[in-house]
Design an enzyme around this catalytic site. Sequence first.
Site, PDB file in Angstrom:
ATOM      1  N   LYS A  66       0.837  -1.215   0.000  1.00 50.72           N
ATOM      2  CA  LYS A  66       0.000   0.000   0.000  1.00 50.72           C
ATOM      3  C   LYS A  66       0.866   1.257   0.000  1.00 50.72           C
ATOM      4  CE  LYS A  66       0.515   1.537   4.372  1.00 50.72           C
ATOM      5  NZ  LYS A  66       0.867   2.871   4.845  1.00 50.72           N
ATOM      6  N   THR A 102      -4.338   5.264   3.723  1.00 52.74           N
ATOM      7  CA  THR A 102      -3.065   5.909   3.390  1.00 52.74           C
ATOM      8  C   THR A 102      -3.200   6.794   2.151  1.00 52.74           C
ATOM      9  OG1 THR A 102      -1.933   3.988   4.295  1.00 52.74           O
ATOM     10  CG2 THR A 102      -0.612   5.483   2.976  1.00 52.74           C
TER      11      THR A 102
END
Length: 332
Positions: A192, A249
């Site tokens: 990620k 994120t």
Amino acid sequence: MSGHVAVLGAGSWGTAFAKILADAGREVAIWARRPPVAEAIRLRGRNPEYLPDLRLPHRVTATGDAVEAISGAEVVVLAVPSQTLRGNLAEWASHLEPDATLVSLMKGIELGTTKRMSEVIVETAKVAADRVVVVSGPNLAPEIAAGQPAATVVACTDIGRATLVQRAVTTPYFRPYTNDDVIGCELGGAVKNVIALAYGIATAMGFGDNTRAMLITRGLAETARLGVALGADPLTFAGLAGMGDLVGTCSSPLSRNRTFGEHLGRGETLEQAQVATRQTAEGVKSCLAIRDLARAHRVEMPITEQVERVCHEGVDPRLAVRALMSRTTKPE
Ligand SMILES: NC(=O)c1ccc[n+]([C@@H]2O[C@H](COP(=O)([O-])OP(=O)(O)OC[C@H]3O[C@@H](n4cnc5c(N)ncnc54)[C@H](O)[C@@H]3O)[C@@H](O)[C@H]2O)c1
Ligand SMILES: O=P(O)(O)OC[C@H](O)CO
């Protein structure tokens, strides 16, 4: 659980995690690499460089001596940059208590070896894999330091040990779920960061929500592809350590990886982006290791490939976009 918890690393996440442990009732000793940081935490309950607004609970103390922090700790939390973990742990391993649980907070893949952090811990500390617990999820440290509600995944092949750590970090604002899929949770956390770099690049290039949703969705698809090839449970990628962390994120201006990507998307070089950002953006180095891991397992990771080219081969982000958009079309 009776003994204290050691947190090795006094950056953003190590410090916020120490607060969680203390709020859950644990005595915590943080190791800080720099003496002024240890002193500020010990004397004033503050870590001004990383989380200036946080007043740490009284149960948290700090030292510049890692052996002092580790001695007598039945849980040792590792919160250093992924690429320094092996060297750091080599110095600390002989001081660990015989049955200490090792908790990994890191979200990266080691350069050169392409190992996950739990694999580095097993090798370096010479412990069984079922003594290593991975904590991963949408956990931006400043939000957690402010006591905002958040959830995470506590993963271990030994669910008993995962449950022990789960109890040690449960607070009114922090809700941990157990999982036995260590591989999936670690890959979700590491990849990620690379996708968040791509998201930041795209954002700075002026692209809107269609582009960004495409990056998140196709980013998750390539993460899951690699995960399945390595033995992860595909369902993990639909959970907090997969989609949850990826969305958290990418969408947050607090993310160091997304912010780093924005610098690259404005046309800055890697060196310029490094000067402009101070804290650890794990995806910058891990994109190389993840690309190598994917190639070794013959898994296609087109977004990761392009992020690596922009970061390390000086490729213009506009060319990276063109390369992604001109790939052969295929079924979803
Ligand atoms: N910050 C977050 O919100 C967050 C959340 C979840 C996971 N993580 C992960 O936690 C890990 C640690 O990140 P962080 O946010 O605390 O990073 P950070 O950049 O805030 O702090 C890193 C810490 O490591 C120390 N350090 C730097 N070089 C070192 C070396 N050679 N040896 C030992 N220590 C060294 C620094 O002094 C600092 O205390 C990363 O893998 C990150 O991806 C971070
Ligand atoms: O600031 P980042 O980009 O390192 O992300 C922090 C955490 O990993 C979010 O879960």
